[in-house]
Write an enzyme that holds these catalytic residues in place. Structure first.
Site, PDB file in Angstrom:
ATOM      1  N   GLY A   1       0.830  -1.206   0.000  1.00 13.62           N
ATOM      2  CA  GLY A   1       0.000   0.000   0.000  1.00 13.62           C
ATOM      3  C   GLY A   1       0.866   1.259   0.000  1.00 13.62           C
TER       4      GLY A   1
ATOM      5  CB  THR B   1      -8.029   2.238   2.536  1.00 14.20           C
ATOM      6  OG1 THR B   1      -7.629   1.625   1.303  1.00 14.20           O
ATOM      7  CG2 THR B   1      -6.991   1.965   3.602  1.00 14.20           C
TER       8      THR B   1
ATOM      9  CB  THR C   1      -8.929   7.275   9.618  1.00 14.74           C
ATOM     10  OG1 THR C   1      -9.619   8.223   8.829  1.00 14.74           O
ATOM     11  CG2 THR C   1      -9.973   6.412  10.313  1.00 14.74           C
TER      12      THR C   1
ATOM     13  CE1 TYR D   1     -10.890   2.935   6.341  1.00 10.59           C
ATOM     14  CE2 TYR D   1     -11.425   5.209   6.900  1.00 10.59           C
ATOM     15  CZ  TYR D   1     -10.491   4.222   6.648  1.00 10.59           C
ATOM     16  OH  TYR D   1      -9.147   4.538   6.709  1.00 10.59           O
TER      17      TYR D   1
HETATM   18  N1  LIG Z   1      -5.757   6.653   2.606  1.00 10.22           N
HETATM   19  C1  LIG Z   1      -6.104   7.600   3.464  1.00 10.22           C
HETATM   20  O1  LIG Z   1      -6.506   8.696   3.087  1.00 10.22           O
HETATM   21  C2  LIG Z   1      -5.969   7.363   4.943  1.00 10.22           C
HETATM   22  C3  LIG Z   1      -6.304   8.405   5.823  1.00 10.22           C
HETATM   23  C4  LIG Z   1      -6.152   8.199   7.186  1.00 10.22           C
HETATM   24  C5  LIG Z   1      -5.693   6.982   7.665  1.00 10.22           C
HETATM   25  N2  LIG Z   1      -5.422   5.981   6.770  1.00 10.22           N
HETATM   26  C6  LIG Z   1      -4.957   4.705   7.324  1.00 10.22           C
HETATM   27  O2  LIG Z   1      -3.583   4.569   7.004  1.00 10.22           O
HETATM   28  C7  LIG Z   1      -3.265   3.193   6.814  1.00 10.22           C
HETATM   29  C8  LIG Z   1      -2.586   3.004   5.471  1.00 10.22           C
HETATM   30  O3  LIG Z   1      -3.478   3.413   4.453  1.00 10.22           O
HETATM   31  P1  LIG Z   1      -3.047   3.524   2.932  1.00 10.22           P
HETATM   32  O4  LIG Z   1      -3.599   4.790   2.416  1.00 10.22           O
HETATM   33  O5  LIG Z   1      -1.601   3.217   2.768  1.00 10.22           O
HETATM   34  O6  LIG Z   1      -3.921   2.345   2.314  1.00 10.22           O
HETATM   35  P2  LIG Z   1      -3.713   1.522   0.981  1.00 10.22           P
HETATM   36  O7  LIG Z   1      -2.806   2.229   0.030  1.00 10.22           O
HETATM   37  O8  LIG Z   1      -5.088   1.127   0.545  1.00 10.22           O
HETATM   38  O9  LIG Z   1      -2.929   0.250   1.511  1.00 10.22           O
HETATM   39  C9  LIG Z   1      -3.527  -0.708   2.305  1.00 10.22           C
HETATM   40  C10 LIG Z   1      -2.836  -2.021   2.012  1.00 10.22           C
HETATM   41  O10 LIG Z   1      -3.469  -3.027   2.802  1.00 10.22           O
HETATM   42  C11 LIG Z   1      -3.612  -4.161   1.977  1.00 10.22           C
HETATM   43  N3  LIG Z   1      -4.676  -5.026   2.443  1.00 10.22           N
HETATM   44  C12 LIG Z   1      -6.024  -4.931   2.262  1.00 10.22           C
HETATM   45  N4  LIG Z   1      -6.644  -5.978   2.819  1.00 10.22           N
HETATM   46  C13 LIG Z   1      -5.668  -6.767   3.360  1.00 10.22           C
HETATM   47  C14 LIG Z   1      -5.670  -7.986   4.057  1.00 10.22           C
HETATM   48  N5  LIG Z   1      -6.806  -8.630   4.326  1.00 10.22           N
HETATM   49  N6  LIG Z   1      -4.482  -8.486   4.461  1.00 10.22           N
HETATM   50  C15 LIG Z   1      -3.316  -7.861   4.192  1.00 10.22           C
HETATM   51  N7  LIG Z   1      -3.244  -6.704   3.528  1.00 10.22           N
HETATM   52  C16 LIG Z   1      -4.420  -6.155   3.111  1.00 10.22           C
HETATM   53  C17 LIG Z   1      -3.913  -3.627   0.600  1.00 10.22           C
HETATM   54  O11 LIG Z   1      -3.624  -4.615  -0.364  1.00 10.22           O
HETATM   55  P3  LIG Z   1      -4.553  -4.767  -1.680  1.00 10.22           P
HETATM   56  O12 LIG Z   1      -4.479  -3.461  -2.377  1.00 10.22           O
HETATM   57  O13 LIG Z   1      -3.927  -5.902  -2.395  1.00 10.22           O
HETATM   58  O14 LIG Z   1      -5.931  -5.074  -1.168  1.00 10.22           O
HETATM   59  C18 LIG Z   1      -2.948  -2.439   0.537  1.00 10.22           C
HETATM   60  O15 LIG Z   1      -1.687  -2.850   0.055  1.00 10.22           O
HETATM   61  C19 LIG Z   1      -4.582   2.438   6.984  1.00 10.22           C
HETATM   62  O16 LIG Z   1      -4.695   2.001   8.305  1.00 10.22           O
HETATM   63  C20 LIG Z   1      -5.636   3.495   6.720  1.00 10.22           C
HETATM   64  O17 LIG Z   1      -6.849   3.195   7.376  1.00 10.22           O
HETATM   65  C21 LIG Z   1      -5.526   6.147   5.432  1.00 10.22           C
END
Ligand SMILES: NC(=O)c1ccc[n+]([C@@H]2O[C@H](COP(=O)([O-])OP(=O)(O)OC[C@H]3O[C@@H](n4cnc5c(N)ncnc54)[C@H](OP(=O)(O)O)[C@@H]3O)[C@@H](O)[C@H]2O)c1
Length: 283
Positions: free
Chosen positions: A24, A70, A105, A129
């Site tokens: 991710g 996410t 988040t 979520y």
């Molecule tokens: N994105 C935002 O704006 C945001 C804002 C605030 C907080 N956050 C938090 O920050 C953290 C990182 O977010 P990010 O933006 O880096 O998200 P991301 O780019 O969507 O990455 C999440 C990763 O988790 C993997 N994943 C999904 N289901 C899984 C499973 N069952 N087992 C193992 N891996 C799995 C995904 O793989 P696949 O793609 O193969 O499914 C992806 O590689 C998360 O906790 C998110 O809630 C994100």
């Protein structure tokens, strides 16, 4: 508040750092920032965190749990599926028994405060979520830094910046929501702040770490087009007009009252991200 065992957490090649969700956008940035440690970076294919690991992962000294569901709108249709990843996954990451960084988040807040949220503000998520992420915070346990951040973007994966760069190159105008306000945070800045938090021996607990400054999605889109030199107009619309499935907080700016590491302004993060994308496109 509990304090980590700082001896066991001494940074360097003998510190074993396990990263989940390494495919991710945040996971990839963490793998780069912690490269001086002994890193085991696990993608979704390596470990589906809904289940305990199939093989022994040894005894890491530190776990950086970046795997998550996410898809905010998708979670409204399948809250159980989102909970299995976000709550179940965090439980399994905590069960590894090492100090844990669990990412959460701004969507744990309802956005009605009308001012920045600090760590002591009460959460009240509006979406499925947000509810799974709030439960995940509890599942992280006592030996965890729960790092809440917001509006993440980086050079890889799905994010608003990359979507706008694509649309801005294809269209003359895009319609973007102008009544939600937050702090767009560059994943490389969040990863570096995570290292600072952990290496600095900060006590376990909730930490708000997001970029300085704030804006609406429409303002962010304009800044992206400006930074990238794209000739695309932004038509400002309301959340109701956009009609997304999941409700989102109107104002979810995060600030720390506990002295969390401070991040650069979101515009600096944006410039760094676009420079990186340019570099990668030409190399
Ligand atoms: N994105 C935002 O704006 C945001 C804002 C605030 C907080 N956050 C938090 O920050 C953290 C990182 O977010 P990010 O933006 O880096 O998200 P991301 O780019 O969507 O990455 C999440 C990763 O988790 C993997 N994943 C999904 N289901 C899984 C499973 N069952 N087992 C193992 N891996 C799995 C995904 O793989 P696949 O793609 O193969 O499914 C992806 O590689 C998360 O906790 C998110 O809630 C994100």
């Amino acid at each position: 508040m509990e304090h980590p065992d700082t001896d066991a957490l001494r940074a360097g090649p003998s510190r074993r750092v396990l990263i989940t969700g390494a495919g991710g956008q945040l996971g990839a940035a963490l793998a780069e920032v912690f490269a001086a440690d002994d890193v085991l970076a696990l993608t979704h294919d390596d470990w589906d965190v809904r289940f305990p690991p199939r093989i022994s992962l040894g005894r890491p000294d530190l776990v950086l749990h970046a795997a998550a569901w996410t898809n905010v709108d998708g979670a409204e249709d399948d809250p159980q599926g989102a909970a299995e990843v976000n709550v179940g996954g965090t439980t399994h990451a905590a069960e590894l028994g090492a100090p844990l960084v669990a990412y959460s988040t701004d969507y744990v807040f309802n956005g009605r405060k009308g001012a920045p949220y600090t760590e002591s503000d009460g959460p009240a998520p509006l979406s499925a979520y947000g509810r799974t992420k709030l439960h995940a915070e509890a599942a992280a346990g006592e030996s965890a830094w729960v790092v809440r951040s917001s509006w993440l973007f980086g050079p890889t994966g799905h994010n608003f910046v990359r979507t706008m760069l694509r649309l801005g190159a294809e269209r003359d105008e895009v319609a973007v929501v102008d009544d939600q306000r937050g702090s767009p945070t560059f994943v490389a800045h969040l990863a570096a702040a995570t290292r600072e938090l952990v290496n600095g021996g900060a006590p376990f607990g909730i930490w708000h770490i997001a970029a300085a400054g704030d804006c609406t999605w429409a303002e962010l889109a304009e800044a992206i087009f400006d930074e990238a030199g794209l000739d695309c107009r932004v038509r400002r619309i309301t959340t109701a007009e956009f009609g997304a499935k999941a409700p989102r907080p109107a104002v979810s700016v995060l600030r720390s009252e506990k002295g969390a590491p401070e991040l650069p302004h979101w515009r600096e993060g944006l410039a760094a991200c676009i420079a990186l994308l340019r570099e990668r496109a030409t190399s």
